[in-house]
Enzyme design. Structure first.
Site, PDB file in Angstrom:
ATOM      1  N   GLY A 232      49.035  30.162  45.840  1.00  0.00           N
ATOM      2  CA  GLY A 232      50.452  30.166  46.187  1.00  0.00           C
ATOM      3  C   GLY A 232      50.643  29.877  47.669  1.00  0.00           C
TER       4      GLY A 232
ATOM      5  N   GLY B 109      45.282  40.647  40.473  1.00  0.00           N
ATOM      6  CA  GLY B 109      45.976  41.349  39.396  1.00  0.00           C
ATOM      7  C   GLY B 109      47.354  41.819  39.824  1.00  0.00           C
TER       8      GLY B 109
ATOM      9  CE  LYS C 184      53.824  36.688  48.638  1.00  0.00           C
ATOM     10  NZ  LYS C 184      52.966  37.632  49.409  1.00  0.00           N
TER      11      LYS C 184
ATOM     12  CG  HIS D 204      50.436  36.596  40.056  1.00  0.00           C
ATOM     13  ND1 HIS D 204      50.867  37.839  40.449  1.00  0.00           N
ATOM     14  CD2 HIS D 204      49.422  36.266  40.901  1.00  0.00           C
ATOM     15  CE1 HIS D 204      50.136  38.258  41.479  1.00  0.00           C
ATOM     16  NE2 HIS D 204      49.257  37.321  41.781  1.00  0.00           N
TER      17      HIS D 204
END
Ligand code: PAF
Length: 311
Positions: A171, A41, A173, A47
């Site tokens: 992702g 979240g 990252k 996102h």
């Protein structure tokens, strides 16, 4: 939107499932391919990039595009997983913004959001059987956050069982997390495609992160040394690994307000350090703290084959 929570009017019909039973019912009605985006979240522009990639992987058209053939659907999980937080970490203050998250999901054409409570996910308390991330899970993030990857892989495995996606999206990252999920999916024969999306950066270069909202403006300015260091290192890739690390360290050391947990040039599959003379694809990764906020980032690097030539 249907389901337990209320939010702003949605651009698309979004179902919110708060329990495993609600998820099972809603999942049964979805068209394949089902693409899952697991999140904690506090959704941000990074996102949004994941959601758009998921939508494309599901075969859905973007805004203003004609749909080509049968389209699948996107599922997002929103769960701040206590298993992956250490005792002195930010579990309690981790941002929880469900209404805003649902609005973004609705606007991005997500069909189903699974947002369970901790009691719903772990009804008997912390599980006794967890996923061992193996040797790559002990390095870098695993070294500085003991138990982190056991927690991540355990919840991801549960989410994959519960949502039964055809494709799951992460992702880049969290590069080590991505590699470990790929390994788990392969080693456990889960039969799910793992797709990744490049790091989204804000205009100033900082990698987007839910934790960026902790940063005061002065701290954010200091945090910008992280992407600057990585890009300084990347720019020396043709010289060799020592030059990459030296260039990155030079930038990091110029910002003493940053506490660097690690700066590493690692193999993108095993996360073991690149050896002197080792050429080919690598990742330059760092984790650093500014004030009470811990940030991670990485860039890809391609090292020359015969690297003894560092100059
Ligand atoms: O990357 C994250 O947000 C989390 O580690 C994940 C994959 C949702 C598991 O809790």
């Amino acid at each position: 939107m249907t389901g337990g929570a209320t939010t702003q009017p949605a651009a698309a019909q979004l179902v919110l499932a708060r329990t495993k039973a609600e998820l099972a019912t809603a999942r049964g009605a979805l068209a394949a391919p089902v693409v899952l985006v697991p999140t904690m979240g506090a959704l941000h522009s990074g996102h949004r990039t994941l959601l758009r990639a998921a939508r494309a992987l599901a075969g859905q058209a973007g805004a203003g595009q004609a749909a080509a053939g049968q389209a699948g659907q996107v599922v997002v999980s929103i769960f701040v997983n206590p298993l992956q937080f250490g005792p002195s970490e930010d579990l309690d203050r981790y941002p929880r913004t469900l209404d805003e998250d649902l609005a973004m999901c609705a606007a991005e054409g997500v069909s189903l959001v699974f947002a369970p409570s901790a009691a719903e996910m772990y009804p008997a308390g912390p599980p006794e059987v967890t996923v061992d991330p193996g040797p790559a899970g002990q390095l870098l993030e695993g070294q500085f956050r003991p138990g982190f990857f056991d927690g991540v892989l355990t919840v991801v495995l549960k989410l994959l069982h519960l949502a039964r996606p055809d494709v799951v999206v992460f992702g880049q990252k969290d590069a080590q997390q991505l590699a470990l999920v790929r390994r788990m999916v392969a080693d456990m024969d889960l039969g799910i495609a793992v797709e990744s999306v490049p790091i989204a950066r804000d205009a100033d270069g900082l990698a987007t992160s839910s934790r960026n909202r902790y940063l005061a403006p002065a701290e954010r300015a200091m945090a910008l040394a992280i992407p600057r260091a990585l890009h300084a290192g990347q720019a020396r890739a043709d010289v060799g690994s020592s030059a990459v690390l030296d260039a990155a360290w030079q930038v990091l050391r110029a910002t003493p307000e940053l506490t660097v947990d690690y700066l590493a040039l690692a193999d993108p599959g095993t996360f073991t350090p690149v050896l002197p003379g080792q050429g080919g694809a690598a990742l330059l990764l760092t984790a650093a703290r500014v004030g009470g906020t811990r940030l991670i980032d990485n860039v890809p690097v391609v090292l020359p084959a015969a690297e003894g030539r560092d100059r």
